[in-house]
Design an enzyme around this catalytic site. Structure first.
Site, PDB file in Angstrom:
ATOM      1  N   ARG A 151       0.839  -1.203   0.000  1.00  0.00           N
ATOM      2  CA  ARG A 151       0.000   0.000   0.000  1.00  0.00           C
ATOM      3  C   ARG A 151       0.874   1.253   0.000  1.00  0.00           C
ATOM      4  O   ARG A 151       0.604   2.217  -0.717  1.00  0.00           O
ATOM      5  CB  ARG A 151      -0.912  -0.026   1.222  1.00  0.00           C
ATOM      6  CG  ARG A 151      -1.811   1.196   1.385  1.00  0.00           C
ATOM      7  CD  ARG A 151      -2.821   1.297   0.275  1.00  0.00           C
ATOM      8  NE  ARG A 151      -3.850   2.303   0.570  1.00  0.00           N
ATOM      9  CZ  ARG A 151      -4.617   2.861  -0.345  1.00  0.00           C
ATOM     10  NH1 ARG A 151      -4.482   2.536  -1.622  1.00  0.00           N
ATOM     11  NH2 ARG A 151      -5.534   3.750  -0.008  1.00  0.00           N
ATOM     12  N   THR A 197     -12.996  -1.692  11.691  1.00  0.00           N
ATOM     13  CA  THR A 197     -13.550  -2.381  12.862  1.00  0.00           C
ATOM     14  C   THR A 197     -14.558  -3.411  12.358  1.00  0.00           C
ATOM     15  O   THR A 197     -15.760  -3.146  12.302  1.00  0.00           O
ATOM     16  CB  THR A 197     -14.226  -1.390  13.833  1.00  0.00           C
ATOM     17  OG1 THR A 197     -15.030  -0.471  13.073  1.00  0.00           O
ATOM     18  CG2 THR A 197     -13.202  -0.612  14.616  1.00  0.00           C
ATOM     19  N   THR A 232     -15.579   3.221  13.512  1.00  0.00           N
ATOM     20  CA  THR A 232     -16.910   2.999  14.067  1.00  0.00           C
ATOM     21  C   THR A 232     -16.837   1.958  15.182  1.00  0.00           C
ATOM     22  O   THR A 232     -16.320   0.859  14.985  1.00  0.00           O
ATOM     23  CB  THR A 232     -17.875   2.514  12.978  1.00  0.00           C
ATOM     24  OG1 THR A 232     -17.889   3.468  11.919  1.00  0.00           O
ATOM     25  CG2 THR A 232     -19.267   2.348  13.534  1.00  0.00           C
ATOM     26  N   CYS A 425     -19.855  -0.841   6.773  1.00  0.00           N
ATOM     27  CA  CYS A 425     -20.658  -0.050   7.717  1.00  0.00           C
ATOM     28  C   CYS A 425     -22.015  -0.679   8.017  1.00  0.00           C
ATOM     29  O   CYS A 425     -22.244  -1.196   9.098  1.00  0.00           O
ATOM     30  CB  CYS A 425     -20.865   1.374   7.180  1.00  0.00           C
ATOM     31  SG  CYS A 425     -19.391   2.411   7.282  1.00  0.00           S
ATOM     32  N   ARG A 496     -15.018  -5.413   1.019  1.00  0.00           N
ATOM     33  CA  ARG A 496     -15.217  -5.714   2.439  1.00  0.00           C
ATOM     34  C   ARG A 496     -16.665  -6.116   2.722  1.00  0.00           C
ATOM     35  O   ARG A 496     -17.596  -5.398   2.408  1.00  0.00           O
ATOM     36  CB  ARG A 496     -14.842  -4.490   3.288  1.00  0.00           C
ATOM     37  CG  ARG A 496     -13.358  -4.192   3.317  1.00  0.00           C
ATOM     38  CD  ARG A 496     -13.080  -2.920   4.081  1.00  0.00           C
ATOM     39  NE  ARG A 496     -13.645  -1.750   3.418  1.00  0.00           N
ATOM     40  CZ  ARG A 496     -13.630  -0.521   3.946  1.00  0.00           C
ATOM     41  NH1 ARG A 496     -13.112  -0.322   5.135  1.00  0.00           N
ATOM     42  NH2 ARG A 496     -14.141   0.495   3.269  1.00  0.00           N
TER      43      ARG A 496
END
Length: 590
Positions: A151, A197, A232, A425, A496
């Site tokens: 990355r 998270t 989060t 999310c 994800r």
């Protein structure tokens, strides 16, 4: 419970102290007995000389002697007195001391955080961290830190594979240093943590990335530094889970103005099925998540420190929407908070430097945490209602989209659509909230009901496609299926928690051969995360018995139903999960 000092040797006492079923009173008695049986040298073993040093008068500390020299010069009786106070209270039972903050001292100690050139670090350069690092890097010194060398290399070459930041924007961040060297963080005074998270396979919060990032920051934390979390979490996580890690690795005290309401002594309620009011036995630590087991292994809390020896915290939840080029970091209002009123003002001013949409200061870190986690929980529940309606209308033979368009003619009908609910999310955050709810003694019903509905939609799509194939007279076993799209949302490479994988796995359970094509994703990442070998290019014509449009990438919409059907056999099924194709051009849609 009493102990015969003549019958119990010191080694046995130490073993008994490790017994988790000892009551606090038993442990205190054991430690006192163990202290009496220990020599001075044994009591000093494993103690940091600097901890002993801080317990004595400033005059002794200012003689220029090393901690070891002062230890040797001290009166042994003084050391015994201090050791008795320290050892008889188990380190893990002590809470960090929070000094009363003198307003003048605090104001003076925060001046460096207000400086426009105060060096800042961003921990984690993903979908959230990179845009933040780039925007701050246009105005002040910023260290962008990530643990993945690949990355770092691609960003240093001016390329962002998430497609969230263009090469021109990367180049415009003239004050941004990108690195995977933790030593580069030592010069920074403000740290913003933006790591993922996720949840584990059992839908439990996985704080491993967050706690590891906290450990990294804790090792370079200095008195007066500020740590801001954007990840989060559930209400209380920042101060209950992250702050102890920062304190443990830095040896500093957490400075805060505690505005929390006192918690009840116990959240346990009697269960009539047990016939008494006693709580059930605690579960074995071996069944707890790895991050939770590690959290229980606390180091001794450092001695009390002054305001200039402590650190501060803030929380400002991320609101990044991957793939959305209309709502960007700077144009989305930011919620801010801090561990003291003064720090809260500093955090708010910091973000106002880059956020043109303005900020919303919250009264506490917990309020800001709760606000973030319910944003996505609310959306999850709204989509769950649409999904349940889609399941119902499917049985009634009614087109869901047509119903929603008719209902949407009323001004206050909310425009939600049914679909797969994945991503970092919406499909994750409700589990953080329900985890905290259960831990607090409240068992949520509506939130988990919505999650159950949304989690079953992939299997529903697969089942519906198989039924359509059977009705068309297409043999199911060993038929070939093409799934278009793997990312969790359209026009975005983010894999994800994608729920497209649920469709693929359910189809394979019917002994179908499934291929997947997505022009946006990193194929190596798909193989690493899900074991899928996705097609490198559009498939050959006339190959598939059924095609499922799972993600509404613009390439698929531009291809249209006619173009997509070219990849299928003459006798085949086309199913539209996203309802973006014409109703009469497909065989079924959600």
């Amino acid at each position: 419970m009493s102990f015969n000092q003549n019958d119990i040797n010191r080694d046995a006492m130490r073993v008994m102290l490790d017994d988790p079923w000892q009551t606090p009173e038993d442990q205190a008695t054991l430690r006192a007995d163990l202290l009496e049986k220990s020599s001075l040298e044994e009591r000093l073993q494993g103690l940091d000389p600097s901890e002993v040093l801080t317990c004595y008068a400033p005059e002794e500390r200012l003689r220029g002697l090393s901690p070891d020299d002062i230890l040797r010069a001290m009166n042994p009786e003084q050391i015994k007195t201090w050791l008795k106070q320290t050892v008889t209270t188990h380190p893990t039972d002590r809470q960090p001391h929070t000094p009363d903050l003198d307003q003048t001292t605090v104001t003076a100690s925060l001046a460096h955080l207000r400086a426009p050139d105060c060096p800042l670090a961003i921990i984690g350069l993903g979908y959230v961290g990179l845009p933040l690092a780039v925007e701050f890097g246009k105005h002040r010194p910023v260290v962008g830190f990530d643990i993945h060398p690949a990355r770092i290399a691609e960003l240093q070459a001016g390329h962002d594979r998430t497609r969230e930041v263009a090469a021109d924007d990367l180049a415009a961040a003239r004050h941004l240093q990108i690195t995977n060297d933790p030593e580069a963080l030592r010069a920074c005074r403000i740290f913003i943590v933006t790591v993922p998270t996720p949840v584990d396979n059992y839908k439990r919060p996985d704080l491993t990335p967050l706690l590891k990032a906290s450990a990294t920051v804790g090792q370079v934390l200095k008195p007066g530094d500020l740590v801001i979390y954007e990840s989060t979490v559930y209400p209380g996580c920042t101060e209950d889970d992250c702050v102890p890690v920062l304190a443990r690795y830095s040896g500093l005290t957490y400075l805060h103005a505690d505005r929390r309401q006192a918690a009840p002594e116990s959240s346990h309620h009697p269960d009539p099925r047990h016939g008494d009011a006693q709580p059930p036995a605690p579960p074995s630590r071996s069944h707890a998540p790895a991050w939770e087991q590690e959290r229980t292994l606390q180091r001794p809390v450092p001695p009390p420190s002054t305001p200039t020896q402590g650190f501060y915290c803030g929380y400002s939840p991320e609101r990044i929407n991957p793939g959305d080029h209309d709502h960007r970091l700077t144009t989305i209002k930011k919620v801010t908070s801090g561990s003291t009123p003064e720090v809260a003002a500093i955090v708010d001013a910091l973000y106002r430097q880059i956020i043109t949409a303005g900020t919303h200061p919250a009264s506490s870190i917990r309020v800001a945490e709760a606000a973030k986690v319910i944003e996505n929980t609310q959306r999850d529940l709204n989509i769950a209602l649409m999904n349940e309606l889609a399941l119902l209308f499917d049985k009634l033979g009614i087109d869901t989209l047509e119903v929603l368009e008719a209902a949407g003619s009323k001004w206050n009908f909310l425009p939600f659509r049914p679909g797969l609910v994945g991503g970092h999310c919406i499909g994750v955050d409700p589990y953080y909230l329900t985890h905290k709810a259960v831990a607090s003694g409240y068992h949520p019903e509506v939130i988990l009901a919505g999650r159950r509905i949304n989690d079953r939609m992939g299997a529903h799509v697969a089942e519906t496609v198989v039924k359509l194939m059977l009705k068309r007279g297409i043999g199911v076993c060993h038929s070939r299926i093409l799934v278009l799209g793997l990312a969790f949302k359209e026009n975005c490479p983010d894999l994800r928690n994608t729920r497209v994988i649920d469709i693929i796995q359910a189809l394979r359970d019917y002994n179908l051969t499934v291929d997947c094509y997505d022009p946006w994703i990193d194929r190596d990442e798909a193989h690493h995360e899900y074991g899928l070998d996705c097609l490198p290019a559009p498939p050959a014509p006339g190959t598939y018995d059924a095609i499922i449009l799972a993600v509404a990438h613009r390439e698929f919409i531009e291809t249209g139903a006619t173009g997509i059907r070219r990849w299928a056999k003459p006798k085949s099924i086309l199913y539209d999960v996203k309802s973006v194709l014409q109703f009469d051009a497909v065989d079924g849609r959600l």
